[in-house]
Design a protein around this motif. Structure first.
Motif, mmCIF file in Angstrom:
data_model
loop_
_atom_site.group_PDB
_atom_site.id
_atom_site.type_symbol
_atom_site.label_atom_id
_atom_site.label_comp_id
_atom_site.label_asym_id
_atom_site.label_seq_id
_atom_site.Cartn_x
_atom_site.Cartn_y
_atom_site.Cartn_z
ATOM 1 N N ARG A 1 5.390 0.593 -0.384
ATOM 2 C CA ARG A 1 4.237 1.059 0.227
ATOM 3 C C ARG A 1 4.109 2.644 -0.229
ATOM 4 N NH1 ARG A 1 7.073 -2.913 2.591
ATOM 5 N NH2 ARG A 1 5.550 -4.298 4.271
ATOM 6 N N ASN B 1 -3.395 7.979 4.657
ATOM 7 C CA ASN B 1 -3.498 7.270 4.398
ATOM 8 C C ASN B 1 -2.100 5.952 4.038
ATOM 9 O OD1 ASN B 1 -5.810 7.491 6.256
ATOM 10 N ND2 ASN B 1 -6.278 7.639 4.012
ATOM 11 N N ASP B 2 -1.482 5.256 5.193
ATOM 12 C CA ASP B 2 -0.203 4.434 4.789
ATOM 13 C C ASP B 2 -1.400 2.566 3.743
ATOM 14 O OD1 ASP B 2 1.378 5.950 6.010
ATOM 15 O OD2 ASP B 2 1.168 4.244 8.186
ATOM 16 N N ARG B 3 -0.516 2.420 2.222
ATOM 17 C CA ARG B 3 -1.340 2.016 1.704
ATOM 18 C C ARG B 3 -0.255 1.264 0.989
ATOM 19 N NH1 ARG B 3 -6.450 1.119 2.142
ATOM 20 N NH2 ARG B 3 -6.725 0.642 -0.368
ATOM 21 N N SER C 1 -4.223 -1.948 2.795
ATOM 22 C CA SER C 1 -4.283 -0.882 3.929
ATOM 23 C C SER C 1 -2.411 -1.252 4.163
ATOM 24 C CB SER C 1 -4.700 -0.584 5.054
ATOM 25 O OG SER C 1 -4.376 -0.341 6.153
ATOM 26 N N TYR D 1 -1.472 -1.557 6.857
ATOM 27 C CA TYR D 1 -0.956 -2.025 8.242
ATOM 28 C C TYR D 1 -1.222 -3.894 7.885
ATOM 29 C CZ TYR D 1 -2.243 -3.588 13.049
ATOM 30 O OH TYR D 1 -3.332 -4.547 13.767
ATOM 31 N N GLU D 2 -1.813 -4.034 6.661
ATOM 32 C CA GLU D 2 -2.878 -5.172 6.388
ATOM 33 C C GLU D 2 -1.169 -6.432 6.255
ATOM 34 O OE1 GLU D 2 -6.347 -7.793 4.468
ATOM 35 O OE2 GLU D 2 -6.284 -5.728 3.644
ATOM 36 N N ILE E 1 -7.211 -7.151 9.693
ATOM 37 C CA ILE E 1 -8.176 -6.364 9.218
ATOM 38 C C ILE E 1 -9.628 -7.158 9.598
ATOM 39 C CG2 ILE E 1 -9.041 -4.899 7.306
ATOM 40 C CD1 ILE E 1 -6.268 -3.911 8.501
#
Length: 374
Positions: free
Chosen positions: A257, A264-266, A284, A286-287, A316
């Motif tokens: 991460r 942006n968090d990737r 992402s 978040y995914e 997502i």
């Protein structure tokens, strides 16, 4: 260890729904494109017929056509076509500059069958109908009072015009011969309104006008087609996942991460499945919330197209297809609005004219023109 980030098939369920939305929007865009291109073809044909009407040797052929000729009234008739526009005015001042505006409040159209003397010598009977469109100079003005007037456009005998309608062969009372002690009515040429439309009479050449309208409809037809193709290109990976993909299990072997340059968090992930399947990608963060190396995730795999292969997660959901309906609505409404707002005055339901100066000054100018005419 199993990951609980998604229910198998959750993403594909979202994307299947989006495909139906995309399909509906695509059909709608093709309907708009078909309608626009049909109007383009019709206007292009009208432009060609209008241009051909300049040829004095052009034959009169039944069907939708444009005829050029000189106006002749029917025997005993006092009018061919006369349009009277009733207008009321308002005025206002802005930064010391006065402006007044005339707004149509009523329209009266007086028509009577008349004849056009064609270059071939034939007299074509014209039956315009009560909803005829007349393109002629509105050079007559009756000023009723300060804020009311009537503007008039009228076809006069000897005036050369272009008529758009459907030409037929039909009995004509003014085309007759005396035979056997009685008048025998013979067939002549009769021009009537085209099917599904109104007759157009113009003292100005129509070729350029039809060509402009044809170009307008062509632009919108092409725009709708391009939009339909574009949304399907954008949703092609979604379509491929739904129709060609398969959901497979894959074990996460690498997961890192990070924050990109925009904050942006990737995450970069690698997962390995059966039959030497390897999934790598940047997603992402978040995914993959709650996912660690060594866990098993579901991947929607599309054979031979790595770009369309994604993690099957409901975190997502794909929304690309849902953007298609607003695009359809935007193009359809804008095309409809532009189609009507760009019409010439004789096709509009209400004529609005704006002039500079005060109403009282325009009254004096009108009286001066009347004295000059006398």
């Amino acid at each position: 260890m199993e990951s609980n980030i998604s229910t198998p098939g959750s993403r594909i369920a979202h994307e299947t729904t989006s495909i139906y939305v995309d399909l509906a929007a695509t059909v709608g865009l093709f309907v708009v494109a078909t309608a626009a291109l049909r109007r383009w073809r019709r206007q292009r044909g009208a432009a060609a017929r209008a241009q051909a009407s300049f040829d004095p040797g052009a034959a009169l052929v039944p069907g939708e056509t444009v005829i050029a000729g000189t106006v002749e009234r029917e025997a005993g008739a006092s009018v061919a076509v006369r349009v009277e526009l009733e207008q009321e005015a308002s005025e206002w001042e802005n930064s010391g500059i006065w402006v007044h505006e005339w707004t149509e409040t009523g329209r009266k159209v007086h028509t009577h069958p008349f004849y056009l003397r064609h270059a071939s010598g034939h007299r074509v009977r014209v039956e315009p109908g009560g909803d005829v469109m007349l393109v002629d100079e509105m050079d007559a003005v009756i000023r009723l009072d300060l804020a009311r007037r009537i503007r008039i456009a009228e076809l006069l005998p000897g005036e050369r015009i272009f008529a758009v309608g459907e030409l037929r062969r039909a009995p004509d009372a003014e085309v007759s011969v005396w035979r056997g002690g009685c008048n025998e009515v013979r067939e002549g040429y009769v021009l009537v309104p085209p099917r599904g439309s109104r007759m157009l009479l113009s003292s100005e050449p129509l070729g350029e006008r039809f060509a402009r309208r044809a170009a307008f409809h062509r632009r919108w037809g092409v725009a709708a087609l391009v939009a339909a193709i574009a949304i399907n290109v954008v949703t092609a990976p979604v379509i491929a996942r739904c129709l060609l993909g398969e959901t497979v299990d894959a074990r996460v072997t690498h997961l890192r991460r990070y924050d990109d340059s925009d904050g942006n968090d990737r995450a970069i992930i690698m997962a390995v499945g059966a039959r030497c399947f390897v999934f790598t990608g940047e997603v992402s963060a978040y995914e993959v919330t709650g996912v660690d190396e060594g866990e098993t995730i579901q991947v929607r795999r599309v054979p031979w197209w790595d770009f369309a292969t994604v993690i099957d997660s409901d975190r997502i959901p794909n929304v690309t297809g849902y953007l298609a309906l607003p695009l359809l609505g935007f193009i359809a409404l804008l095309y409809w609005a532009r189609r009507y707002t760009t019409r010439p005055w004789y096709e509009k339901e209400k004529l609005i004219e704006r002039e500079s100066g005060k109403l009282a000054e325009s009254m004096g100018a009108a009286q001066g023109r009347a004295r000059d005419a006398r």
